[in-house]
Motif scaffolding. Structure first.
Motif, PDB file in Angstrom:
ATOM      1  N   PRO A  26       3.704 -10.799  -9.089  1.00 57.30           N
ATOM      2  CA  PRO A  26       3.399 -10.728  -7.660  1.00 57.30           C
ATOM      3  C   PRO A  26       1.914 -10.509  -7.431  1.00 57.30           C
ATOM      4  CG  PRO A  26       5.235  -9.300  -8.211  1.00 57.30           C
ATOM      5  CD  PRO A  26       4.673  -9.794  -9.493  1.00 57.30           C
ATOM      6  N   PRO A  27       1.391 -10.972  -6.328  1.00 54.85           N
ATOM      7  CA  PRO A  27      -0.048 -10.897  -6.078  1.00 54.85           C
ATOM      8  C   PRO A  27      -0.581  -9.476  -6.125  1.00 54.85           C
ATOM      9  CG  PRO A  27       1.138 -11.538  -4.094  1.00 54.85           C
ATOM     10  CD  PRO A  27       2.097 -11.621  -5.223  1.00 54.85           C
ATOM     11  N   GLY A  28       0.232  -8.534  -5.729  1.00 57.91           N
ATOM     12  CA  GLY A  28      -0.226  -7.154  -5.783  1.00 57.91           C
ATOM     13  C   GLY A  28      -0.559  -6.743  -7.206  1.00 57.91           C
ATOM     14  N   ASN A  29       0.236  -7.241  -8.148  1.00 60.72           N
ATOM     15  CA  ASN A  29       0.007  -6.881  -9.538  1.00 60.72           C
ATOM     16  C   ASN A  29      -1.077  -7.727 -10.165  1.00 60.72           C
ATOM     17  OD1 ASN A  29       2.715  -6.243  -8.618  1.00 60.72           O
ATOM     18  ND2 ASN A  29       2.847  -5.213 -10.604  1.00 60.72           N
ATOM     19  N   ALA A  30      -1.274  -8.959  -9.635  1.00 56.11           N
ATOM     20  CA  ALA A  30      -2.341  -9.820 -10.144  1.00 56.11           C
ATOM     21  C   ALA A  30      -3.661  -9.437  -9.502  1.00 56.11           C
ATOM     22  CB  ALA A  30      -1.997 -11.272  -9.843  1.00 56.11           C
ATOM     23  N   ASP A  31      -3.665  -8.414  -8.683  1.00 59.75           N
ATOM     24  CA  ASP A  31      -4.866  -7.927  -8.016  1.00 59.75           C
ATOM     25  C   ASP A  31      -5.488  -9.006  -7.145  1.00 59.75           C
ATOM     26  OD1 ASP A  31      -6.355  -5.855  -7.361  1.00 59.75           O
ATOM     27  OD2 ASP A  31      -7.744  -5.969  -9.041  1.00 59.75           O
ATOM     28  N   ASN A  32      -4.662  -9.773  -6.504  1.00 52.27           N
ATOM     29  CA  ASN A  32      -5.142 -10.868  -5.667  1.00 52.27           C
ATOM     30  C   ASN A  32      -4.881 -10.512  -4.197  1.00 52.27           C
ATOM     31  OD1 ASN A  32      -5.589 -13.274  -4.348  1.00 52.27           O
ATOM     32  ND2 ASN A  32      -4.918 -14.502  -6.106  1.00 52.27           N
ATOM     33  N   GLN A  33      -5.876  -9.877  -3.555  1.00 51.99           N
ATOM     34  CA  GLN A  33      -5.663  -9.392  -2.189  1.00 51.99           C
ATOM     35  C   GLN A  33      -5.379 -10.525  -1.216  1.00 51.99           C
ATOM     36  OE1 GLN A  33      -8.242  -7.938  -3.915  1.00 51.99           O
ATOM     37  NE2 GLN A  33      -7.877  -5.723  -3.763  1.00 51.99           N
ATOM     38  N   LEU A  34      -6.054 -11.657  -1.450  1.00 48.89           N
ATOM     39  CA  LEU A  34      -5.895 -12.779  -0.524  1.00 48.89           C
ATOM     40  C   LEU A  34      -4.435 -13.208  -0.449  1.00 48.89           C
ATOM     41  CD1 LEU A  34      -7.283 -14.873   1.285  1.00 48.89           C
ATOM     42  CD2 LEU A  34      -7.394 -16.353  -0.719  1.00 48.89           C
ATOM     43  N   TRP A  35      -3.845 -13.402  -1.624  1.00 54.48           N
ATOM     44  CA  TRP A  35      -2.451 -13.853  -1.637  1.00 54.48           C
ATOM     45  C   TRP A  35      -1.501 -12.747  -1.202  1.00 54.48           C
ATOM     46  CZ3 TRP A  35       0.202 -18.155  -1.523  1.00 54.48           C
ATOM     47  CH2 TRP A  35      -0.492 -19.331  -1.787  1.00 54.48           C
ATOM     48  N   ALA A  36      -1.903 -11.516  -1.499  1.00 53.99           N
ATOM     49  CA  ALA A  36      -1.066 -10.407  -1.030  1.00 53.99           C
ATOM     50  C   ALA A  36      -0.996 -10.427   0.490  1.00 53.99           C
ATOM     51  CB  ALA A  36      -1.620  -9.075  -1.516  1.00 53.99           C
ATOM     52  N   LEU A  37      -2.165 -10.659   1.096  1.00 50.58           N
ATOM     53  CA  LEU A  37      -2.196 -10.701   2.564  1.00 50.58           C
ATOM     54  C   LEU A  37      -1.356 -11.861   3.084  1.00 50.58           C
ATOM     55  CD1 LEU A  37      -3.519  -9.355   5.020  1.00 50.58           C
ATOM     56  CD2 LEU A  37      -5.261 -11.138   4.928  1.00 50.58           C
TER      57      LEU A  37
ATOM     58  N   VAL B 253       7.936  -4.123  -1.116  1.00 55.12           N
ATOM     59  CA  VAL B 253       8.432  -4.073  -2.498  1.00 55.12           C
ATOM     60  C   VAL B 253       9.701  -4.880  -2.705  1.00 55.12           C
ATOM     61  CG1 VAL B 253       7.381  -1.876  -3.044  1.00 55.12           C
ATOM     62  CG2 VAL B 253       9.644  -1.930  -2.009  1.00 55.12           C
ATOM     63  N   ILE B 254      10.218  -5.507  -1.658  1.00 52.80           N
ATOM     64  CA  ILE B 254      11.454  -6.271  -1.842  1.00 52.80           C
ATOM     65  C   ILE B 254      11.156  -7.554  -2.610  1.00 52.80           C
ATOM     66  CG2 ILE B 254      13.208  -7.614  -0.631  1.00 52.80           C
ATOM     67  CD1 ILE B 254      13.242  -5.473   1.462  1.00 52.80           C
ATOM     68  N   PRO B 255      11.808  -7.752  -3.741  1.00 49.24           N
ATOM     69  CA  PRO B 255      11.523  -8.941  -4.538  1.00 49.24           C
ATOM     70  C   PRO B 255      12.400 -10.124  -4.135  1.00 49.24           C
ATOM     71  CG  PRO B 255      12.904  -7.444  -5.774  1.00 49.24           C
ATOM     72  CD  PRO B 255      12.788  -6.876  -4.402  1.00 49.24           C
ATOM     73  N   PHE B 256      11.777 -11.124  -3.551  1.00 49.87           N
ATOM     74  CA  PHE B 256      12.537 -12.335  -3.225  1.00 49.87           C
ATOM     75  C   PHE B 256      12.629 -13.237  -4.445  1.00 49.87           C
ATOM     76  CE2 PHE B 256      10.834 -10.726   0.689  1.00 49.87           C
ATOM     77  CZ  PHE B 256      11.912 -10.786   1.538  1.00 49.87           C
TER      78      PHE B 256
ATOM     79  N   VAL C 141       5.332  -8.868  -2.504  1.00 48.78           N
ATOM     80  CA  VAL C 141       3.945  -8.507  -2.278  1.00 48.78           C
ATOM     81  C   VAL C 141       3.424  -7.761  -3.481  1.00 48.78           C
ATOM     82  CG1 VAL C 141       2.394  -7.191  -0.807  1.00 48.78           C
ATOM     83  CG2 VAL C 141       4.304  -8.444   0.190  1.00 48.78           C
ATOM     84  N   SER C 142       4.257  -6.847  -3.961  1.00 47.35           N
ATOM     85  CA  SER C 142       3.795  -6.057  -5.102  1.00 47.35           C
ATOM     86  C   SER C 142       5.012  -5.561  -5.864  1.00 47.35           C
ATOM     87  CB  SER C 142       2.967  -4.874  -4.604  1.00 47.35           C
ATOM     88  OG  SER C 142       2.644  -4.041  -5.690  1.00 47.35           O
ATOM     89  N   ASP C 143       4.824  -5.386  -7.161  1.00 46.48           N
ATOM     90  CA  ASP C 143       5.901  -4.821  -7.961  1.00 46.48           C
ATOM     91  C   ASP C 143       5.530  -3.387  -8.301  1.00 46.48           C
ATOM     92  OD1 ASP C 143       8.017  -4.289  -9.543  1.00 46.48           O
ATOM     93  OD2 ASP C 143       7.177  -5.276 -11.309  1.00 46.48           O
ATOM     94  N   MET C 144       5.906  -2.464  -7.427  1.00 44.67           N
ATOM     95  CA  MET C 144       5.574  -1.072  -7.668  1.00 44.67           C
ATOM     96  C   MET C 144       6.498  -0.533  -8.746  1.00 44.67           C
ATOM     97  SD  MET C 144       4.974   1.169  -4.335  1.00 44.67           S
ATOM     98  CE  MET C 144       4.371   0.165  -3.015  1.00 44.67           C
ATOM     99  N   ASN C 145       5.944   0.304  -9.630  1.00 46.16           N
ATOM    100  CA  ASN C 145       6.816   0.832 -10.669  1.00 46.16           C
ATOM    101  C   ASN C 145       7.756   1.905 -10.127  1.00 46.16           C
ATOM    102  OD1 ASN C 145       4.875   2.646 -10.196  1.00 46.16           O
ATOM    103  ND2 ASN C 145       4.126   2.779 -12.309  1.00 46.16           N
ATOM    104  N   ILE C 146       7.494   2.413  -8.924  1.00 44.88           N
ATOM    105  CA  ILE C 146       8.448   3.335  -8.304  1.00 44.88           C
ATOM    106  C   ILE C 146       9.083   2.676  -7.082  1.00 44.88           C
ATOM    107  CG2 ILE C 146       7.429   5.510  -9.065  1.00 44.88           C
ATOM    108  CD1 ILE C 146       6.148   5.460  -6.133  1.00 44.88           C
ATOM    109  N   GLY C 147       9.267   1.372  -7.183  1.00 45.38           N
ATOM    110  CA  GLY C 147       9.676   0.569  -6.029  1.00 45.38           C
ATOM    111  C   GLY C 147      10.818   1.164  -5.223  1.00 45.38           C
ATOM    112  N   ILE C 148      11.937   1.462  -5.885  1.00 46.49           N
ATOM    113  CA  ILE C 148      13.129   1.893  -5.158  1.00 46.49           C
ATOM    114  C   ILE C 148      12.906   3.256  -4.496  1.00 46.49           C
ATOM    115  CG2 ILE C 148      14.183   2.923  -7.208  1.00 46.49           C
ATOM    116  CD1 ILE C 148      16.125   1.019  -4.594  1.00 46.49           C
ATOM    117  N   LEU C 149      12.113   4.082  -5.165  1.00 44.89           N
ATOM    118  CA  LEU C 149      11.800   5.396  -4.607  1.00 44.89           C
ATOM    119  C   LEU C 149      10.976   5.244  -3.334  1.00 44.89           C
ATOM    120  CD1 LEU C 149      12.591   8.104  -5.757  1.00 44.89           C
ATOM    121  CD2 LEU C 149      10.299   8.327  -6.689  1.00 44.89           C
TER     122      LEU C 149
END
Lengths: 430, 389, 223
Positions: free
Chosen positions: A14-25, A110-113, A119-127
């Protein structure tokens, strides 16, 4: 510039993890627009489905089969006078719907489609998801309090009590699903939403069928708790219209009220997404481990296009069945255009599926994959949304004490038991 | 009987001490909230002042009269015949029953009787009206408890009854179906067929309602042991109709003091055991089936003959007074008419079942929750047009 | 009937040709033999009463163990009559709470169907107060009536039948009759600020226009 834009397309995270702000936006915008559109569609579907449950037609006047009704409603709500009761706390009154809305929409980060369609794969996503979604109750409490009126206050109190008590059972059910993610070689589970789906992929089974019937029970508990969490029938006590007129949003009207509605439906989609992610294999298509091979991949990748083709066909049939009177001419044209639009989408999707069938690395292949993931995810969520409507048409409303009793005396012990059993079975198996 | 009565008569019936002392800003006092007269679940313009401790109801007071039209005063300024349509506007859900009660009361005062054919037609229409009234009750009651769908099912089927009314007398709701001395209209061609079609059409529909509600867990939880009232309390408070029967008192004016042609028909009076909301629900559901039985017997046996009795053109009853009551869908509907020998009644008093039944609301909801108030208002089956008159 | 309300009643066409209408008005008396003999008394008794006025049946004395018992106990304060098969007691005002309590406790008249009043402005004691009673065990109805003067009060029966609560409030609201010992005697159907008691015969409909509609609603007339 273009390079920066295109650089992400080959990525598998996901762009959040690829550090790509443009695509995250861009993803945030797409999700915001998509969810808003889904809420509008849900609004129409709910009214139509509910109407057909109740042997009515539902909206029929604005647009063909009332298709433009949500837009007309939205316009009406925006144009309405913005009323703040004289005795209300104006600032809190103003902020309350925004809190609810923000909480509902933040969850979507954090919802993975799909494996990279988030947008991002947070390691504490569900929390994170649990934490943010329970902020929604803050919006309801502040709304009830700020209105400075009895009905909203009672509604808000009910709502807070209800959400707190159902969150416990919900949390325990989630934990039992999380335990299942740790059934791998390393023995470590994950809180990451993408990780949870991938765990189901690795273990080759949706968690709903894992340790049958433990997974199923946990899922059912979550499914019940999520209705309570979103204040939908039969747990819609905070806004029980026959008791509290409209509950916590009695004093709200116009745009502010529509924000509450938007928040409610967004929250419904969000909790359904959690359920899909945790128990129903998230973005995975049915039987990914049995029906393997590129042929099956191709067949399943035709589904999105075929779905739209089916919808287009229904719309075309509707056009043909419309009375041939002059009065219906514009509606007929409108429905035909709508059908054509659906048909075009179907053609586009089918074209992508065909073009991307051979090469997974090509742009078309990436698109095909992405569409596949999103399609199956959305389809599963849509089933839940339909269930929400079905419940509402079928059941009477619980009383407050009964709701509490079910929450604390039935759901909580069962979810605890399921959690313990899951842990025991998990240890025994590994 | 003594105990409960003393408790009741201690001014307990819907009398709240609403004057609260000067309060600090934050306190733990009771909450007084105003339910109605504009409220989705008060069936019109009933206003209930609730005294709450959290969600628990400590007491209620009903404020009524928002729909008061002075029917009894109007009666004194109209002739007997002219007043007849007004009674339809009291319990507008069961207009036919109102008309039957009034016409029979005046007939009694005139000391005449409607001919048998008219009486049979009256029974058919009144029982159809009872079903229509119960249908409306069921739909709104279920809606109060949160089940939306039964409302539409009941309205769909009520339509069939209203169609029969419309074909018979041209009106659907405020029918003015009967005249003093009999019926004005002969049955239309196909009346019997329509009624028989309805008899075949309706039982599956009752099953349909029951499928949605009768064994629904949430429905059971919301109605069992809710708004319990004992038979003794019912009698002390003058509560009649299905509410009384659900409390175990087997009393129905159609059997106890038969009027019209009811003595000729075979039917059962359903009674409940616990006097709770669920029993009242079941009693009314069975009553609908029993009404069908009565209609079936009546429509098959409509005798030939005139439909108007020997009533003078100008209704001018002799000096005297009469009380006549019938079993309306909501309870005992009585008319007390005083005649001074002129063409206008000297005094017409209507004994409205809804009005008297509503008094029981207070003891039925004390100690229960807000949600139960709504359920109990629904189960009492009040029509504000009749409460306020 | 009050003068004000007269013009509101459109004169009925039948009313104008009164002599002709007189004849059918007498019909009930002649028709009653044809009708099934529900009230057994009327036909025979109507005849003797007829000569002066061709009215229908008249109230007859009514005797029963119940009446005998109370008459022995209270003497002349009780007058028992029956009319068209319906029994009623004319009771003196002074006996009212006692006789009603006895009716409930001893005679099982456990259900107070209705309480109402009738206004006779020309009489000295202007109001008839009527209790309509029913007994579940006996399946029998009984009316108790008493006469009171304007302004006089009458004991409340809320302690005998709780249902009397609202019924007495309504009588108070409509006639202005005070019920002593009522827990909460206030208007029930009319607003608290209403002037007058509408079901009195001297309360015309136009009066309401003046006093309520014009003042409170600010419109010329509600008619």
């Amino acid at each position: 510039m273009l390079n920066a834009f295109m650089s992400y397309l080959g990525s598998t995270v996901p762009p959040g993890n690829a550090d790509n702000q443009l695509w995250a936006l861009i993803y945030v915008l797409i999700i915001f627009a998509g969810v808003s559109l889904a809420v509008v569609a849900m609004n129409w579907i709910e009214r139509k489905a509910l109407a057909h449950f109740q042997i009515r037609l539902g909206p029929m006047r604005v647009g063909p089969h009332g298709l433009l009704q949500p837009i007309a409603d939205a316009l009406k709500l925006m144009l309405k006078e913005d009323i703040i009761p004289a005795q209300a706390d104006a600032v809190v009154f103003w902020v309350a719907p925004l809190i609810g809305l923000l909480a509902a929409f933040t969850v979507y980060t954090v919802i993975p489609f799909g494996p990279s369609q988030a947008v991002s794969d947070m390691n504490i996503g569900i929390l994170f998801m649990l934490g943010v979604s329970s902020l929604g109750v803050l919006g309801i409490i502040t709304a009830g309090w700020a209105s400075n009126s009895h009905y909203p206050l009672i509604g808000a109190l009910r709502s807070s009590a209800q959400m707190v008590s159902y969150e416990v059972a919900m949390g325990l059910a989630i934990v039992s699903a999380l335990l299942m993610t740790s059934l791998n070689r390393t023995g470590t589970g994950t809180l990451s939403m993408i990780g949870i789906v991938e765990a189901q992929q690795q273990q080759g089974v949706w968690f709903i069928f894992k340790f049958f019937p433990l997974g199923l029970i946990a899922f059912v508990i979550f499914a019940i708790a999520m209705i309570a969490e979103t204040n939908r029938a039969p747990f819609d006590l905070p806004e029980a219209e026959s008791e509290l007129t409209a509950g916590f949003h009695t004093e709200y009207s116009g745009l502010r009220w529509s924000l509450f509605m938007l928040g409610e439906y967004a929250a419904m989609i969000a909790v359904s997404s959690i359920a899909v992610t945790l128990w129903l294999g998230g973005w995975m298509r049915p039987f990914p481990n049995l029906l393997t091979g590129s042929a099956w991949d191709f067949i399943f990748s035709l589904f999105p296009g075929l779905t739209f083709a089916g919808l287009a066909a229904i719309a075309f049939i509707g056009t043909a069945r419309m009375p041939a009177q002059a009065y219906f001419r514009i509606q007929r044209i409108g429905l035909a255009v709508f059908a054509a639009l659906l048909g075009l989408i179907a053609l586009l999707l089918l074209a992508i599926a065909v073009a991307g069938r051979t090469n997974d690395a090509s742009i078309a292949g990436r698109f095909r994959e992405g569409i596949d993931y999103v399609y199956w995810f959305v389809l599963k969520v849509a089933v839940f949304m339909y269930l929400f409507i079905w419940y509402r048409a079928t059941w009477p409303r619980y009383r407050f004490d009964q709701l509490m009793r079910v929450g604390w005396k039935v759901m909580l012990p069962i979810s605890l038991g399921v959690l313990i059993l899951t842990a025991i079975v998990g240890v025994l198996i590994s | 009987m003594k105990d409960s009565m003393d408790e009741l008569s201690n001014g307990a019936v819907s009398h709240l001490d609403l004057e609260t002392p000067e309060k600090p800003y934050l306190d733990a006092n009771e909450l007084i909230i105003n339910m109605g007269p504009q409220h989705p679940a008060t069936h019109g313009v009933l206003r209930v002042i609730l005294k709450l401790d959290g969600e628990k109801v400590l007491g209620t007071e009903c404020v009524i009269g928002y729909l008061h039209r002075g029917v009894e005063k109007i009666a004194e300024n109209r002739t007997y015949t002219m007043f007849n349509p007004y009674v339809d506007r009291m319990d507008y859900v069961a207009a036919v029953s109102n008309g039957l009660g009034y016409c029979e009361a005046v007939e009694k005062l005139l000391n005449v009787e409607a001919p048998p054919r008219a009486q049979y037609i009256r029974v058919v229409l009144t029982e159809l009206n009872r079903i229509a009234s119960h249908q409306l009750w069921l739909g709104t009651h279920a809606l109060d408890i949160g089940a939306m769908t039964p409302l539409f099912y009941t309205f769909r089927d009520r339509e069939e009854i209203l169609k029969i009314f419309e074909r018979y007398c041209g009106a659907r709701l405020t029918t003015h179906a009967f005249r003093i001395g009999g019926c004005q209209y002969e049955t239309y061609a196909g009346f019997e067929k329509d009624v028989k079609n309805f008899l075949a059409f309706f039982p599956p529909k009752i099953d349909e309602y029951e499928a949605l509600l009768t064994s629904n867990r949430i429905w059971l939880e919301r109605t069992k042991n809710v708004g319990v009232i004992s038979g003794k309390d019912c009698i002390a408070l003058g509560v009649t109709g299905p509410v009384l029967r659900a409390s175990g008192v087997k009393w129905d004016l159609r059997k106890a003091q038969p009027y019209a042609a009811y003595s000729k028909f075979d039917f059962e009076i359903p009674v409940g055991e616990n006097g709770d909301t669920y029993d009242r629900y079941m009693v009314r559901m069975i009553e609908m089936r029993q009404s069908l039985r009565i209609i079936e017997q009546a429509v098959n046996g409509i005798p030939e003959g005139p439909i108007m009795g020997k009533v003078p053109k100008v209704i001018k009853p002799p000096v005297g007074e009469i009380y006549h009551s019938i079993e309306a869908p909501k309870g005992e509907l009585g008319y007390f008419i005083v005649s001074d020998g002129s063409t206008q009644p000297y005094r017409v008093r209507v004994r409205p079942p809804s009005f008297v039944n509503l008094q029981a609301l207070d003891i039925m909801v004390r100690g229960m929750l807000v949600a139960d108030v709504v359920a109990v208002i629904g189960t009492l089956d009040i029509v504000l047009g009749e409460v306020d008159r | 009937m009050a003068e004000e309300s007269k013009p509101l009643v459109p004169p009925t066409p039948e009313g104008e040709k009164k002599p002709a209408a007189e004849k059918p008005a007498a019909a009930p008396a002649t028709a009653s033999p044809a009708a099934p003999a529900k009230p057994p008394a009327p036909p025979a008794t109507a005849k003797p009463a007829a000569p002066a006025k061709p009215t229908g049946p008249v109230p007859l004395p009514w005797t029963s163990p119940l009446v005998e018992k109370y008459r022995r106990q209270y003497g002349s304060g009780i007058d028992a009559l029956t009319y068209l098969g319906q029994n009623y007691l004319n009771v003196d005002r002074s006996l009212i709470p006692d006789i009603l309590r006895l009716l409930r406790d001893e005679e099982q008249f456990d259900y107070c169907v209705d309480i109402t009043a009738v206004h006779y402005p020309k009489r000295e004691r202007q109001f008839d107060v009527v209790w309509i009673l029913y007994s579940f065990p006996r399946n029998e109805r009984l009316r108790v009536k008493t006469q009171i003067a304007d302004g006089a009060s009458i004991p409340s029966v809320v302690s005998i039948w709780p249902t009397a609560n609202w019924l007495e409030r309504e009588v108070y609201d409509m006639f202005g009759i005070q019920f002593d010992g009522h827990p909460d005697l206030k208007r029930i159907l009319l607003p608290d600020g209403w002037k007058g008691h509408p079901l009195r015969k001297d309360y015309g409909i136009l009066q309401q226009d003046k006093e309520w509609v014009q003042v409170n609603l600010g419109i010329e007339s509600g008619q």
